[in-house]
Design a protein around this motif. Structure first.
Motif, PDB file in Angstrom:
ATOM      1  N   TYR A  90       0.819  -1.209   0.000  1.00 30.69           N
ATOM      2  CA  TYR A  90       0.000   0.000   0.000  1.00 30.69           C
ATOM      3  C   TYR A  90       0.855   1.262   0.000  1.00 30.69           C
ATOM      4  CZ  TYR A  90      -3.955   3.053   1.054  1.00 30.69           C
ATOM      5  OH  TYR A  90      -4.910   4.030   0.998  1.00 30.69           O
ATOM      6  N   GLU A  91       1.943   1.272   0.750  1.00 28.99           N
ATOM      7  CA  GLU A  91       2.814   2.460   0.765  1.00 28.99           C
ATOM      8  C   GLU A  91       3.463   2.676  -0.596  1.00 28.99           C
ATOM      9  OE1 GLU A  91       2.898   4.680   3.084  1.00 28.99           O
ATOM     10  OE2 GLU A  91       1.502   3.495   4.297  1.00 28.99           O
ATOM     11  N   ASP A  92       3.871   1.604  -1.255  1.00 28.56           N
ATOM     12  CA  ASP A  92       4.433   1.727  -2.604  1.00 28.56           C
ATOM     13  C   ASP A  92       3.390   2.301  -3.560  1.00 28.56           C
ATOM     14  OD1 ASP A  92       6.713   0.610  -1.616  1.00 28.56           O
ATOM     15  OD2 ASP A  92       6.420  -1.358  -2.533  1.00 28.56           O
ATOM     16  N   TYR A  93       2.159   1.855  -3.391  1.00 23.44           N
ATOM     17  CA  TYR A  93       1.056   2.329  -4.234  1.00 23.44           C
ATOM     18  C   TYR A  93       0.862   3.830  -4.070  1.00 23.44           C
ATOM     19  CZ  TYR A  93      -3.944   3.012  -5.356  1.00 23.44           C
ATOM     20  OH  TYR A  93      -5.142   3.467  -5.838  1.00 23.44           O
ATOM     21  N   LEU A  94       0.787   4.315  -2.848  1.00 26.40           N
ATOM     22  CA  LEU A  94       0.603   5.752  -2.629  1.00 26.40           C
ATOM     23  C   LEU A  94       1.819   6.538  -3.097  1.00 26.40           C
ATOM     24  CD1 LEU A  94      -1.163   5.895   0.859  1.00 26.40           C
ATOM     25  CD2 LEU A  94      -2.190   6.010  -1.417  1.00 26.40           C
ATOM     26  N   ALA A  95       3.014   5.963  -2.959  1.00 28.91           N
ATOM     27  CA  ALA A  95       4.223   6.661  -3.387  1.00 28.91           C
ATOM     28  C   ALA A  95       4.228   6.900  -4.892  1.00 28.91           C
ATOM     29  CB  ALA A  95       5.461   5.872  -2.963  1.00 28.91           C
ATOM     30  N   LEU A  96       3.606   5.997  -5.655  1.00 25.77           N
ATOM     31  CA  LEU A  96       3.547   6.189  -7.100  1.00 25.77           C
ATOM     32  C   LEU A  96       2.813   7.472  -7.478  1.00 25.77           C
ATOM     33  CD1 LEU A  96       2.639   2.614  -8.366  1.00 25.77           C
ATOM     34  CD2 LEU A  96       4.747   3.854  -8.882  1.00 25.77           C
ATOM     35  N   ALA A  97       1.938   7.952  -6.613  1.00 28.01           N
ATOM     36  CA  ALA A  97       1.148   9.140  -6.919  1.00 28.01           C
ATOM     37  C   ALA A  97       2.013  10.372  -7.116  1.00 28.01           C
ATOM     38  CB  ALA A  97       0.124   9.385  -5.802  1.00 28.01           C
ATOM     39  N   ARG A 148       4.720  10.575  -8.771  1.00 31.43           N
ATOM     40  CA  ARG A 148       5.505  10.504 -10.007  1.00 31.43           C
ATOM     41  C   ARG A 148       4.736  11.177 -11.134  1.00 31.43           C
ATOM     42  NH1 ARG A 148       8.877   4.964 -10.395  1.00 31.43           N
ATOM     43  NH2 ARG A 148       9.761   6.251 -12.049  1.00 31.43           N
ATOM     44  N   PRO A 149       5.161  12.370 -11.561  1.00 28.77           N
ATOM     45  CA  PRO A 149       4.397  13.115 -12.576  1.00 28.77           C
ATOM     46  C   PRO A 149       4.337  12.420 -13.918  1.00 28.77           C
ATOM     47  CG  PRO A 149       6.508  14.181 -12.141  1.00 28.77           C
ATOM     48  CD  PRO A 149       6.346  13.113 -11.105  1.00 28.77           C
ATOM     49  N   GLU A 150       5.259  11.486 -14.197  1.00 28.96           N
ATOM     50  CA  GLU A 150       5.261  10.824 -15.493  1.00 28.96           C
ATOM     51  C   GLU A 150       4.090   9.853 -15.646  1.00 28.96           C
ATOM     52  OE1 GLU A 150       8.404   8.602 -12.956  1.00 28.96           O
ATOM     53  OE2 GLU A 150       7.584  10.631 -13.192  1.00 28.96           O
ATOM     54  N   ILE A 151       3.447   9.460 -14.556  1.00 28.34           N
ATOM     55  CA  ILE A 151       2.250   8.621 -14.667  1.00 28.34           C
ATOM     56  C   ILE A 151       1.106   9.504 -15.172  1.00 28.34           C
ATOM     57  CG2 ILE A 151       0.542   7.238 -13.439  1.00 28.34           C
ATOM     58  CD1 ILE A 151       2.728   6.206 -11.657  1.00 28.34           C
ATOM     59  N   ARG A 152       0.595   9.178 -16.336  1.00 26.41           N
ATOM     60  CA  ARG A 152      -0.386  10.033 -17.006  1.00 26.41           C
ATOM     61  C   ARG A 152      -1.728   9.348 -17.236  1.00 26.41           C
ATOM     62  NH1 ARG A 152      -1.004  14.587 -17.097  1.00 26.41           N
ATOM     63  NH2 ARG A 152      -1.405  14.975 -19.305  1.00 26.41           N
ATOM     64  N   PHE A 153      -1.773   8.021 -17.074  1.00 22.15           N
ATOM     65  CA  PHE A 153      -2.975   7.295 -17.436  1.00 22.15           C
ATOM     66  C   PHE A 153      -3.375   6.340 -16.309  1.00 22.15           C
ATOM     67  CE2 PHE A 153      -0.385   8.048 -21.217  1.00 22.15           C
ATOM     68  CZ  PHE A 153      -1.244   8.842 -21.968  1.00 22.15           C
ATOM     69  N   VAL A 154      -4.671   6.265 -16.063  1.00 22.62           N
ATOM     70  CA  VAL A 154      -5.234   5.272 -15.149  1.00 22.62           C
ATOM     71  C   VAL A 154      -6.218   4.440 -15.958  1.00 22.62           C
ATOM     72  CG1 VAL A 154      -6.607   4.857 -13.085  1.00 22.62           C
ATOM     73  CG2 VAL A 154      -4.967   6.755 -13.126  1.00 22.62           C
ATOM     74  N   VAL A 212      -4.519  13.468 -14.589  1.00 26.03           N
ATOM     75  CA  VAL A 212      -4.319  12.222 -15.324  1.00 26.03           C
ATOM     76  C   VAL A 212      -5.528  11.959 -16.217  1.00 26.03           C
ATOM     77  CG1 VAL A 212      -2.811  11.134 -13.622  1.00 26.03           C
ATOM     78  CG2 VAL A 212      -5.290  10.897 -13.391  1.00 26.03           C
ATOM     79  N   TYR A 213      -5.319  11.100 -17.205  1.00 26.85           N
ATOM     80  CA  TYR A 213      -6.411  10.597 -18.040  1.00 26.85           C
ATOM     81  C   TYR A 213      -6.909   9.295 -17.404  1.00 26.85           C
ATOM     82  CZ  TYR A 213      -4.802  13.815 -21.680  1.00 26.85           C
ATOM     83  OH  TYR A 213      -4.450  14.933 -22.392  1.00 26.85           O
ATOM     84  N   ALA A 263      -3.402  11.496  -2.808  1.00 31.07           N
ATOM     85  CA  ALA A 263      -1.960  11.501  -2.559  1.00 31.07           C
ATOM     86  C   ALA A 263      -1.226  12.260  -3.670  1.00 31.07           C
ATOM     87  CB  ALA A 263      -1.440  10.065  -2.451  1.00 31.07           C
ATOM     88  N   ARG A 264      -1.708  12.133  -4.892  1.00 29.12           N
ATOM     89  CA  ARG A 264      -1.095  12.860  -6.010  1.00 29.12           C
ATOM     90  C   ARG A 264      -1.328  14.365  -5.862  1.00 29.12           C
ATOM     91  NH1 ARG A 264       0.862  11.175 -10.859  1.00 29.12           N
ATOM     92  NH2 ARG A 264       0.770  12.579 -12.661  1.00 29.12           N
ATOM     93  N   TYR A 265      -2.544  14.729  -5.508  1.00 24.40           N
ATOM     94  CA  TYR A 265      -2.873  16.137  -5.301  1.00 24.40           C
ATOM     95  C   TYR A 265      -2.001  16.740  -4.205  1.00 24.40           C
ATOM     96  CZ  TYR A 265      -5.651  20.123  -3.638  1.00 24.40           C
ATOM     97  OH  TYR A 265      -6.071  21.364  -3.223  1.00 24.40           O
ATOM     98  N   GLN A 266      -1.786  15.999  -3.134  1.00 26.06           N
ATOM     99  CA  GLN A 266      -0.942  16.490  -2.048  1.00 26.06           C
ATOM    100  C   GLN A 266       0.513  16.621  -2.478  1.00 26.06           C
ATOM    101  OE1 GLN A 266      -2.044  13.563   1.076  1.00 26.06           O
ATOM    102  NE2 GLN A 266      -2.606  15.361   2.300  1.00 26.06           N
ATOM    103  N   ALA A 267       0.982  15.635  -3.281  1.00 30.18           N
ATOM    104  CA  ALA A 267       2.397  15.633  -3.663  1.00 30.18           C
ATOM    105  C   ALA A 267       2.715  16.627  -4.758  1.00 30.18           C
ATOM    106  CB  ALA A 267       2.801  14.224  -4.103  1.00 30.18           C
ATOM    107  N   LEU A 268       1.833  16.778  -5.734  1.00 29.75           N
ATOM    108  CA  LEU A 268       2.130  17.581  -6.924  1.00 29.75           C
ATOM    109  C   LEU A 268       1.317  18.861  -6.993  1.00 29.75           C
ATOM    110  CD1 LEU A 268       2.287  14.706  -9.589  1.00 29.75           C
ATOM    111  CD2 LEU A 268       4.157  15.694  -8.235  1.00 29.75           C
TER     112      LEU A 268
END
Length: 481
Positions: A106-113, A115-121, A169-170, A156-161
């Motif tokens: 779960y921590e690895d999952y939230l950490a991915l948020a 990473r700005p290069e992740i663009r698609f879900v 993201v798309y 988590a992405r909103y908080q980080a970036l």
């Protein structure tokens, strides 16, 4: 039966090279044989450099599936070409970099948020997957439902970036429900409100995340038959426990912004991916005839003791049943010209009869009730409104699905509440405590499934009870001669 033991298992011989750009919920047969296959081609043809991090959407305790082979697997595309000649193409898919089990990662999952290069879900959690649940809590690790898992990752992405437009993201859900992108968006926004997250997060979700409704179309049957798997592994020179078989036909229709085409490199890809302003005509045709055809055929085929779609189409009575259901019940109920629908219906029958695809009926039966509610019930109600009587073939498909849930023909997989309901209902009926008509009435009154109280439909309960009673008494062979 497994390939010869001297064959080495499929593993990577070089470090992971692709940049993770896709967060993928689910790594089952369909996403591997549909989306991952297309992404692998986009990487090859357009230099997309897009790797996938897959997330298991359910809490299964099994070891991560694709990590056993470093994310690698083989697709086997087989069927008949336009000239009617056999076609087979194998491809080693390399885009999946890792699979996360959220109970463990779960921590690895939230950490991915972050990473700005992740663009698609991308997701495929079945029709039952995109549902809001007020039982999910922000502090759950992980939350139970797919929308809640996604909401936590997006927060988590909103908080980080931050709220920068570039951090959006798309979101490309592949579940077969109407307006899947907007339904998922609504569930995530509802969770943000329930969790009392700041308004800026909801604004970012709305303005800078692109919730694209999509339509997917490909028959993916999963593992080859054991003998074919052994022969293919011997030919390829490695042991692949997760190779997946699919038909040549595929289509992905996306209702999204023009910028998406540039980010995916669609102009150079030469793939059957359509970016459109309105996908409803494509969806109504496909869900009504192909998915609805599957959903009507599956319970009757299983009750007849058959195992695959191909076997069901080779059964004269079942092929006649499906052909007539399409022509007389489904096509008239779809809001499209019949002349545009009949060729597609014929193509569907040809695809179902593909001699090289062993599409197991039991696999299609997963979550049968959410599928019936989405794929068949709208046509059943519309057909009655058009003709003034209930369409007998669609009623028979509904009755067969009910009978299937006695659990005598396969181990069913569905939402626990529906499985529990049917266990109790059939047990009460067998004890003589619940009449068949009452059972039908109680099931039609499940508004959480149907979206309405179907007991209010004049004559439906009596017609369904009569169809179910006749199916129990006479069997599939008599009703589909």
């Amino acid at each position: 039966m497994h390939p010869p033991t001297e064959l080495a298992p499929l593993r990577r011989h070089e470090p992971f090279a692709l940049t993770p750009r896709v967060l993928q919920f689910g790594a089952g047969n369909f996403l591997r044989g549909f989306f991952d296959w297309q992404l692998d081609l986009l990487n090859e043809r357009c230099g997309l450099d897009a790797g996938v991090v897959a997330v298991r959407p359910t809490g299964s305790a099994r070891a991560p599936l694709l990590d056993l082979q470093d994310g690698l697997f083989t697709t086997v595309i087989q069927g008949l070409d336009e000239a009617g000649q056999p076609l087979r193409e194998t491809r080693l898919i390399t885009c999946v970099q890792r699979e996360l089990h959220l109970d463990q990662h779960y921590e690895d999952y939230l950490a991915l948020a972050s990473r700005p290069e992740i663009r698609f879900v991308v997701s495929n959690t079945t029709e039952a997957g995109i549902q809001f649940s007020d039982q999910d809590r922000f502090d759950d690790r992980p939350p139970a439902s797919f929308p809640a898992k996604l909401a936590r990752w997006l927060y988590a992405r909103y908080q980080a970036l931050g709220a920068d437009p570039a951090s959006g993201v798309y979101v490309l859900p592949c579940e077969l429900i109407a307006d899947n992108g907007q339904v998922l968006r609504a569930a995530v926004l509802q969770l943000a409100g329930q969790w009392q997250l700041e308004s800026g997060f909801s604004d970012w979700l709305t303005r800078h995340c692109h919730w694209c409704s999509t339509l997917v179309d490909r028959i993916v049957s999963g593992l080859p038959a054991p003998e074919q798997q052994a022969a293919l592994s011997a030919q390829l020179g490695y042991r692949d426990e997760f190779m997946v078989v699919a038909e040549p036909f595929y289509l992905w229709v996306i209702q999204g912004p023009p910028a998406l085409a540039q980010e995916l490199g669609l102009a150079r890809a030469g793939l059957h991916i359509l970016l459109v302003d309105d996908l409803q005509p494509y969806k109504q045709r496909k869900v009504g005839l192909l998915n609805g055809g599957h959903t009507c055929l599956v319970p009757l085929g299983l009750l007849a003791g058959l195992e695959t779609v191909g076997q069901a189409l080779a059964h004269p009575g079942l092929r006649r049943f499906l052909t007539q259901a399409m022509e007389e019940d489904i096509i008239p109920a779809l809001p499209l010209p019949a002349d545009a629908l009949r060729p597609f219906a014929q193509a569907v029958l040809q695809r179902f009869a593909n001699p090289f695809i062993a599409h197991r009926l039991s696999a299609i039966a997963l979550n049968s009730w959410s599928k019936f509610a989405q794929r068949v019930m709208p046509q059943l109600l519309h057909a009655q409104a058009l003709r003034g009587h209930w369409p007998p073939r669609l009623l028979l498909a509904l009755a067969a699905t009910m009978l299937l849930y006695r659990g005598e023909h396969l181990s069913l997989a569905d939402e626990p509440r529906w499985l529990a309901w049917w266990r109790q209902a059939w047990a009460a009926h067998d004890r003589g405590e619940l009449a068949l008509a009452t059972l039908c009435s109680d099931w039609l009154g499940q508004t959480a499934l149907w979206g309405q109280d179907l007991r209010q439909q004049p004559g439906l309960t009596a017609a369904l009870a009569a169809s179910l009673e006749r199916l129990q008494r006479e069997g599939v062979a008599a009703l589909c001669p």
